[in-house]
Design a protein around this motif. Structure first.
Motif, PDB file in Angstrom:
ATOM      1  N   ASP A  64       0.815  -1.210   0.000  1.00 57.11           N
ATOM      2  CA  ASP A  64       0.000   0.000   0.000  1.00 57.11           C
ATOM      3  C   ASP A  64       0.852   1.265   0.000  1.00 57.11           C
ATOM      4  O   ASP A  64       0.378   2.347   0.344  1.00 57.11           O
ATOM      5  N   GLY A  65       2.100   1.106  -0.384  1.00 61.16           N
ATOM      6  CA  GLY A  65       2.981   2.267  -0.462  1.00 61.16           C
ATOM      7  C   GLY A  65       3.827   2.492   0.778  1.00 61.16           C
ATOM      8  O   GLY A  65       4.760   3.291   0.741  1.00 61.16           O
ATOM      9  N   ARG A  66       3.489   1.824   1.884  1.00 53.39           N
ATOM     10  CA  ARG A  66       4.316   1.960   3.091  1.00 53.39           C
ATOM     11  C   ARG A  66       5.638   1.243   2.864  1.00 53.39           C
ATOM     12  O   ARG A  66       5.740   0.340   2.039  1.00 53.39           O
ATOM     13  N   PRO A  67       6.669   1.615   3.622  1.00 54.04           N
ATOM     14  CA  PRO A  67       7.951   0.924   3.492  1.00 54.04           C
ATOM     15  C   PRO A  67       7.808  -0.577   3.785  1.00 54.04           C
ATOM     16  O   PRO A  67       6.972  -0.992   4.594  1.00 54.04           O
ATOM     17  N   THR A  68       8.638  -1.354   3.109  1.00 54.71           N
ATOM     18  CA  THR A  68       8.588  -2.811   3.244  1.00 54.71           C
ATOM     19  C   THR A  68       8.714  -3.252   4.692  1.00 54.71           C
ATOM     20  O   THR A  68       7.965  -4.122   5.144  1.00 54.71           O
ATOM     21  N   ARG A  69       9.665  -2.686   5.440  1.00 53.30           N
ATOM     22  CA  ARG A  69       9.885  -3.120   6.827  1.00 53.30           C
ATOM     23  C   ARG A  69       8.616  -2.958   7.654  1.00 53.30           C
ATOM     24  O   ARG A  69       8.248  -3.855   8.405  1.00 53.30           O
ATOM     25  N   GLU A  70       7.944  -1.848   7.506  1.00 48.76           N
ATOM     26  CA  GLU A  70       6.716  -1.596   8.270  1.00 48.76           C
ATOM     27  C   GLU A  70       5.664  -2.668   7.964  1.00 48.76           C
ATOM     28  O   GLU A  70       5.045  -3.226   8.868  1.00 48.76           O
ATOM     29  N   LEU A  72       6.205  -5.658   6.587  1.00 49.00           N
ATOM     30  CA  LEU A  72       6.733  -6.966   6.977  1.00 49.00           C
ATOM     31  C   LEU A  72       6.537  -7.215   8.465  1.00 49.00           C
ATOM     32  O   LEU A  72       6.027  -8.264   8.866  1.00 49.00           O
ATOM     33  N   VAL A  73       6.920  -6.267   9.285  1.00 47.90           N
ATOM     34  CA  VAL A  73       6.783  -6.426  10.738  1.00 47.90           C
ATOM     35  C   VAL A  73       5.318  -6.587  11.115  1.00 47.90           C
ATOM     36  O   VAL A  73       4.960  -7.463  11.907  1.00 47.90           O
ATOM     37  N   GLU A  74       4.461  -5.761  10.540  1.00 43.29           N
ATOM     38  CA  GLU A  74       3.022  -5.870  10.816  1.00 43.29           C
ATOM     39  C   GLU A  74       2.512  -7.268  10.472  1.00 43.29           C
ATOM     40  O   GLU A  74       1.791  -7.903  11.249  1.00 43.29           O
ATOM     41  N   GLY A  75       2.899  -7.763   9.301  1.00 40.05           N
ATOM     42  CA  GLY A  75       2.464  -9.093   8.866  1.00 40.05           C
ATOM     43  C   GLY A  75       3.023 -10.207   9.728  1.00 40.05           C
ATOM     44  O   GLY A  75       2.326 -11.186  10.032  1.00 40.05           O
ATOM     45  N   LEU A  76       4.282 -10.069  10.147  1.00 36.49           N
ATOM     46  CA  LEU A  76       4.886 -11.106  10.978  1.00 36.49           C
ATOM     47  C   LEU A  76       4.222 -11.185  12.352  1.00 36.49           C
ATOM     48  O   LEU A  76       3.942 -12.283  12.847  1.00 36.49           O
ATOM     49  N   GLU A 174       6.446  -6.756  22.135  1.00 33.55           N
ATOM     50  CA  GLU A 174       7.894  -6.998  22.252  1.00 33.55           C
ATOM     51  C   GLU A 174       8.449  -7.595  20.957  1.00 33.55           C
ATOM     52  O   GLU A 174       9.540  -7.246  20.520  1.00 33.55           O
ATOM     53  N   LEU A 175       7.685  -8.490  20.342  1.00 34.12           N
ATOM     54  CA  LEU A 175       8.100  -9.049  19.052  1.00 34.12           C
ATOM     55  C   LEU A 175       8.206  -7.937  18.017  1.00 34.12           C
ATOM     56  O   LEU A 175       9.185  -7.872  17.270  1.00 34.12           O
ATOM     57  N   ARG A 176       7.217  -7.061  17.970  1.00 37.45           N
ATOM     58  CA  ARG A 176       7.250  -5.935  17.022  1.00 37.45           C
ATOM     59  C   ARG A 176       8.528  -5.111  17.238  1.00 37.45           C
ATOM     60  O   ARG A 176       9.234  -4.782  16.288  1.00 37.45           O
ATOM     61  N   HIS A 177       8.828  -4.792  18.491  1.00 31.82           N
ATOM     62  CA  HIS A 177      10.019  -4.013  18.827  1.00 31.82           C
ATOM     63  C   HIS A 177      11.292  -4.757  18.401  1.00 31.82           C
ATOM     64  O   HIS A 177      12.198  -4.166  17.794  1.00 31.82           O
TER      65      HIS A 177
END
Length: 185
Positions: A64-70, A72-76, A174-177
């Motif tokens: 959706d145009g957001r950076p990949t890392r953002e 990826l972390v959300e999905g993980l 904590e996982l997100r962090h």
């Protein structure tokens, strides 16, 4: 047939499920099952791969145009929560936990290979958009898988119902962090 295997495992666990039970529930002969799977563990392996790769795929947010890392972390984090709560995993952990040991201690399974392919592609995309720290992409993907596996399989052993700071939600934060810090440039 995999749906029938799922129903049988959810009802009685892997050890108590037989190919006869699966065949009966699927409405096929045992020989039909034996042509594709030599034993219950093999069909359960295919079932785990189907169920868990579908979870991983569904947990990935769209581009959706957001950076990949953002993304990826959300999905993980969402995927780990869904995996941890998945009825098949819960049943295996409760009744047949030894079934998971080879995938934690000895070798990668088909689900893990699929997860690694997704992770490696995301890490490479993060390298390209600058949102993921440049490094060896295969090693980074494998390190991330090691982290998320521990949160998926072991968080229930670390939670304390009386302490909100030790709740599943707190561990998801904590996982997100952890993932953000691991992947950030």
């Amino acid at each position: 047939m995999l749906d029938a295997a799922r129903d049988c495992v959810l009802a009685v666990g892997v050890r108590r499920t037989t190919l006869t039970d699966i065949a009966r529930r699927a409405g096929v002969s045992r020989m039909t099952l034996y042509r594709r799977w030599p034993d219950v563990r093999t069909i359960v392996g295919d079932l785990m791969t189907r169920e868990w790769t579908a979870l991983a795929t569904a947990a990935q947010p769209p581009d959706d145009g957001r950076p990949t890392r953002e993304r990826l972390v959300e999905g993980l984090v969402a995927g780990v929560r869904a995996f941890r709560d998945h009825p098949l995993l819960r049943k295996i952990v409760e009744v047949d936990p030894e079934l998971l040991l080879p995938y934690v201690l000895d070798r990668r399974g088909a689900s893990q290979e699929a997860f690694l392919a997704i992770l490696e592609a995301a890490v490479r995309a993060g390298h390209a958009d600058g949102s993921v720290r440049p490094d060896h992409p295969v090693r980074q993907a494998r390190a991330v898988l090691l982290v998320i596996q521990s949160f998926a399989l072991s968080v229930p052993t670390m939670t304390e119902p009386a302490d909100p700071g030790l709740s599943p939600d707190a561990f998801d934060a904590e996982l997100r962090h952890t993932l953000e810090r691991t992947l950030a440039p």
